[in-house]
Every structure is written in C-alpha cells, then in structure tokens.
Scaffold this active site. Structure first.
Site, PDB file in Angstrom:
ATOM      1  N   LYS A   7      92.011 -20.785 -10.883  1.00  0.00           N
ATOM      2  CA  LYS A   7      91.856 -20.210 -12.219  1.00  0.00           C
ATOM      3  C   LYS A   7      90.465 -19.623 -12.396  1.00  0.00           C
ATOM      4  O   LYS A   7      89.535 -19.983 -11.685  1.00  0.00           O
ATOM      5  CB  LYS A   7      92.135 -21.267 -13.289  1.00  0.00           C
ATOM      6  CG  LYS A   7      91.191 -22.455 -13.272  1.00  0.00           C
ATOM      7  CD  LYS A   7      91.631 -23.516 -14.273  1.00  0.00           C
ATOM      8  CE  LYS A   7      90.744 -24.734 -14.270  1.00  0.00           C
ATOM      9  NZ  LYS A   7      89.383 -24.519 -14.707  1.00  0.00           N
TER      10      LYS A   7
ATOM     11  N   HIS B 114      86.110 -18.618  -9.238  1.00  0.00           N
ATOM     12  CA  HIS B 114      85.539 -17.438  -9.861  1.00  0.00           C
ATOM     13  C   HIS B 114      85.173 -16.353  -8.850  1.00  0.00           C
ATOM     14  O   HIS B 114      84.834 -16.644  -7.708  1.00  0.00           O
ATOM     15  CB  HIS B 114      84.297 -17.819 -10.668  1.00  0.00           C
ATOM     16  CG  HIS B 114      84.587 -18.774 -11.783  1.00  0.00           C
ATOM     17  ND1 HIS B 114      85.476 -18.487 -12.790  1.00  0.00           N
ATOM     18  CD2 HIS B 114      84.105 -20.019 -12.046  1.00  0.00           C
ATOM     19  CE1 HIS B 114      85.528 -19.509 -13.630  1.00  0.00           C
ATOM     20  NE2 HIS B 114      84.708 -20.461 -13.191  1.00  0.00           N
TER      21      HIS B 114
ATOM     22  N   CYS C 276      87.598 -28.796 -19.202  1.00  0.00           N
ATOM     23  CA  CYS C 276      88.846 -28.387 -18.553  1.00  0.00           C
ATOM     24  C   CYS C 276      89.967 -29.418 -18.666  1.00  0.00           C
ATOM     25  O   CYS C 276      91.140 -29.043 -18.749  1.00  0.00           O
ATOM     26  CB  CYS C 276      88.576 -28.007 -17.103  1.00  0.00           C
ATOM     27  SG  CYS C 276      87.468 -26.571 -16.997  1.00  0.00           S
TER      28      CYS C 276
ATOM     29  N   ASP D   5      88.552 -24.208 -10.299  1.00  0.00           N
ATOM     30  CA  ASP D   5      87.891 -22.982 -10.719  1.00  0.00           C
ATOM     31  C   ASP D   5      87.725 -22.150  -9.453  1.00  0.00           C
ATOM     32  O   ASP D   5      87.383 -22.696  -8.383  1.00  0.00           O
ATOM     33  CB  ASP D   5      86.501 -23.288 -11.294  1.00  0.00           C
ATOM     34  CG  ASP D   5      86.488 -23.439 -12.803  1.00  0.00           C
ATOM     35  OD1 ASP D   5      87.557 -23.439 -13.418  1.00  0.00           O
ATOM     36  OD2 ASP D   5      85.376 -23.559 -13.347  1.00  0.00           O
TER      37      ASP D   5
ATOM     38  N   ASP E 244      90.289 -29.837 -11.501  1.00  0.00           N
ATOM     39  CA  ASP E 244      88.962 -29.393 -11.061  1.00  0.00           C
ATOM     40  C   ASP E 244      88.063 -30.447 -10.422  1.00  0.00           C
ATOM     41  O   ASP E 244      86.872 -30.540 -10.734  1.00  0.00           O
ATOM     42  CB  ASP E 244      88.210 -28.751 -12.233  1.00  0.00           C
ATOM     43  CG  ASP E 244      88.910 -27.522 -12.783  1.00  0.00           C
ATOM     44  OD1 ASP E 244      89.960 -27.137 -12.258  1.00  0.00           O
ATOM     45  OD2 ASP E 244      88.405 -26.949 -13.767  1.00  0.00           O
TER      46      ASP E 244
END
Length: 193
Positions: free
Chosen positions: A101, A53, A143, A51, A9
């Site tokens: 993710k 989202h 994370c 990430d 990340d």
C-alpha cells in the site's frame, strides 16, 4: 464462513532501528510469530500488509523534508529497500496474501492496498466468506487504527489483539483503541482469541 488474521505493517522501518521506529515493534514481530505458530490453522485467510512507497516523488504529499508526523512523514518503507521488508522476527510462511500500500499516495489502511494478484483486502475477505477478523501489528494509532475502521466498515466482526500491537504514542494509542471500541471492535488479548 471463515476467520481472517490481518497483520499490519510489521516492517523494518517501523521496528527498532527503522526510519520510523515504534518502541516494541520487534517484540510485536516476535509475538505475532509465536501466535501464528500456535494459531495459523484457526484462520482461513492471513493477510500481511506493507507500506511500499515509491522511490521517486513525495508519494502524494506523504513524505516531507520537515514532516509534521500527522499527515507528513520522513522517507520510509521505500519499495525494494530493506526498510520496506518484513521484520526478520516475523514468520510469514503462513501468510496467504501479501498486500502493498501507499504506492505514490498516502495510505494507512491495508484496505487501500492490493495483493500481488491485484486484489483488494475487501475482495479477498468477501471471496473467502470471512465474517470475523483479528487484527495485529504496527502502529496502533495509525495503520492498525485505519485498517480496523475499514474492517468494521466492510461489515465484519473485528477483534484487536491488544498484546500483539504497538503504537507511536501512549495517549494517541489509547485514544485509537477507545475509538475502535466505540466503532464496534472488540479489544482482547491473544490468549482470549
């Protein structure tokens, strides 16, 4: 048998100026790039996660208007936005697998995501015969911690390169590293790798 480097990340929203900026994030991006320029050939697999989202909804309760910064967070790393992209100081040309993710659900570990070919990180490591994993990235206490614990559970030897990570809080990062060491991860600096 091969080694893998897991880059967790290193994204615009987690580095300076981002929605959930972590102090030292840009320095980690730059240092990981320097490390890769010298050591990419040491790894059979290099995985970088982001990430990613969903723009609509609260991503399974992950986003909140009044976040608690434990289980709920401000909006960050929305798919297709600049905040979700890799930090520009991170050189990604050596990355063999990109993982996304947190699509519609909370997700901290890169093991919860999938590659562009819809493979899990566990499947990638197994298919490549990886027995040793080095982990770098952001954030130590969230994370990076979750990814490292999942790597240990996957059955590989895990090393955290402590000079190539940055955490949200000093105490929470120290606690995360202590937990990881107790779980069997080795804590070393990149010069020892």
């Amino acid at each position: 048998m091969s080694r893998a480097l897991l880059i967790v990340d290193v994204q615009n929203d987690f580095t300076e100026g981002g929605a959930l900026a972590v102090a030292g994030g840009d320095a980690v991006a730059s240092a990981v790039s320097t490390y890769l320029s010298a050591h990419a050939g040491d790894y059979g697999v290099i995985v970088a996660s982001r990430d990613w989202h969903d723009a609509e909804g609260d991503n399974g309760g992950h986003f909140a208007d009044t976040p608690d910064f434990v289980d709920t967070w401000p909006v960050h790393c929305v798919a297709g936005t600049d905040g979700a992209e890799y930090d520009p100081l991170l050189e990604t040309s050596a990355v063999t697998h990109h993982v996304r993710k947190g699509q519609g659900v909370p997700a901290y570990s890169m093991f919860e995501g999938v590659t562009d070919a819809d493979e899990t990180v566990g499947a990638v490591l197994t298919a490549s015969g990886v027995l040793d994993v080095d982990i770098v990235g952001i954030a130590t206490d969230h994370c990076v911690r979750a990814t490292a614990l999942d790597a240990v559970a996957h059955g590989v030897r895990v090393r955290i390169l402590t000079d190539l990570i940055a955490g949200v809080g000093v105490a929470s990062s120290e606690a995360a590293l202590a937990e990881l060491a107790h779980a069997g991860a080795e804590l070393i600096e990149s010069a020892q790798a």
